[in-house]
Design a protein around this motif. Sequence first.
Motif, PDB file in Angstrom:
ATOM      1  N   ARG A  31       1.684  -2.857  -8.047  1.00 22.91           N
ATOM      2  CA  ARG A  31       1.137  -2.530  -6.729  1.00 22.91           C
ATOM      3  C   ARG A  31       2.205  -2.665  -5.652  1.00 22.91           C
ATOM      4  O   ARG A  31       2.277  -1.840  -4.738  1.00 22.91           O
ATOM      5  CB  ARG A  31      -0.053  -3.433  -6.417  1.00 22.91           C
ATOM      6  N   ILE A  32       3.019  -3.692  -5.748  1.00 18.52           N
ATOM      7  CA  ILE A  32       4.102  -3.871  -4.780  1.00 18.52           C
ATOM      8  C   ILE A  32       5.065  -2.692  -4.848  1.00 18.52           C
ATOM      9  O   ILE A  32       5.476  -2.139  -3.811  1.00 18.52           O
ATOM     10  CB  ILE A  32       4.841  -5.202  -5.032  1.00 18.52           C
ATOM     11  N   THR A  33       5.423  -2.293  -6.057  1.00 19.28           N
ATOM     12  CA  THR A  33       6.322  -1.150  -6.233  1.00 19.28           C
ATOM     13  C   THR A  33       5.720   0.116  -5.628  1.00 19.28           C
ATOM     14  O   THR A  33       6.407   0.887  -4.936  1.00 19.28           O
ATOM     15  CB  THR A  33       6.619  -0.914  -7.728  1.00 19.28           C
ATOM     16  N   ALA A  34       4.422   0.339  -5.876  1.00 22.67           N
ATOM     17  CA  ALA A  34       3.748   1.523  -5.338  1.00 22.67           C
ATOM     18  C   ALA A  34       3.710   1.492  -3.816  1.00 22.67           C
ATOM     19  O   ALA A  34       3.910   2.520  -3.156  1.00 22.67           O
ATOM     20  CB  ALA A  34       2.334   1.617  -5.904  1.00 22.67           C
ATOM     21  N   LEU A  35       3.475   0.310  -3.247  1.00 22.22           N
ATOM     22  CA  LEU A  35       3.448   0.176  -1.791  1.00 22.22           C
ATOM     23  C   LEU A  35       4.816   0.463  -1.180  1.00 22.22           C
ATOM     24  O   LEU A  35       4.930   1.148  -0.154  1.00 22.22           O
ATOM     25  CB  LEU A  35       2.992  -1.235  -1.404  1.00 22.22           C
ATOM     26  N   GLN A  36       5.860  -0.059  -1.808  1.00 26.51           N
ATOM     27  CA  GLN A  36       7.213   0.177  -1.310  1.00 26.51           C
ATOM     28  C   GLN A  36       7.553   1.661  -1.329  1.00 26.51           C
ATOM     29  O   GLN A  36       8.196   2.178  -0.400  1.00 26.51           O
ATOM     30  CB  GLN A  36       8.221  -0.623  -2.136  1.00 26.51           C
ATOM     31  N   LYS A  37       7.102   2.362  -2.355  1.00 28.40           N
ATOM     32  CA  LYS A  37       7.344   3.804  -2.438  1.00 28.40           C
ATOM     33  C   LYS A  37       6.570   4.547  -1.346  1.00 28.40           C
ATOM     34  O   LYS A  37       7.083   5.489  -0.739  1.00 28.40           O
ATOM     35  CB  LYS A  37       6.943   4.327  -3.818  1.00 28.40           C
ATOM     36  N   SER A  38       5.350   4.121  -1.101  1.00 31.44           N
ATOM     37  CA  SER A  38       4.528   4.755  -0.067  1.00 31.44           C
ATOM     38  C   SER A  38       5.129   4.546   1.312  1.00 31.44           C
ATOM     39  O   SER A  38       5.146   5.463   2.146  1.00 31.44           O
ATOM     40  CB  SER A  38       3.100   4.189  -0.102  1.00 31.44           C
TER      41      SER A  38
END
Length: 288
Positions: free
Chosen positions: A253-260
């Motif tokens: 989730r952290i990785t996905a948020l950083q990408k967003s």
Amino acid sequence: MINWKNFFSNYSFFPRSWFYPLISVTVALSICLTTALPTPALEWLPLLLRGVQVVQLSNMSARQEMALGEQINEQLINSDVKLYRNSAINSYVQQIGRRLAAASDRPNLNYTFQVVEDDGINAFATAGGYVYLNTGLLKTAENEAELASVIAHEIGHIGGRHLIKQMQRKAVNEGLLTATGLDASQAVKIGVELVRNLPSSRQNEFDADKRGLKTLSRAGYAQSGMVSFMQKLLSSKRSTPTFLSTHPATGDRITALQKSIAAQPSSRREGLDTTSYRANIRTLISRQ
């Protein structure tokens, strides 16, 4: 002829026990006296005369969802959820919540933000705009943006109607749904059980993060607050906080948020002042 659709819209989703049977009988008699009923419509008469309260989860209106949330809330606060009664802290949380709700996917709900007296690091949402935040979570957040990110995430669950969808799946699995819907009392019971027995699904968490990040950004808070709060908890030497243990796949989730955030950065940086945040929750901190 009375417009029954408009008539019913003026009443609560959960009517008074003495009132619903009276209305049911009146409707049934009105139908019989004024309409030549086709055969399928006759199947509704026994249901109306019995005064059964049913819920259609698949097409529930916002009014009905808020009423359901209210009933679930009553069950929770009258059992194992102890609300924190400090007016200053509650006012502060409600202020942040209203700001985020106005920027959410469903701004027309009557949101209710409540602080739970519990040192565990946790937050959750039910149906119809009810959001709960533990005092332990407020004390763990470093600034307002981090606290707002958690509230935005929970609002994201409400925006996605995640609890309602979980309730529908559970009702189907347990064989509780009928052709007319789900008994209202069973709906409340299922809602309370699901709130008490998380975790939520991986898909729901990613969806709530996505919705929450957009809400956080539209409300003017620093996007970094959502990532930094999760990172802080993951690196904590304490045991895994409930907020993470009941919300799976945190690293992903952290990785996905950083990408967003990289794809749609925001220049707004509000809510990062730690001193100001600590001043706003000083009555809570002083209890430590």
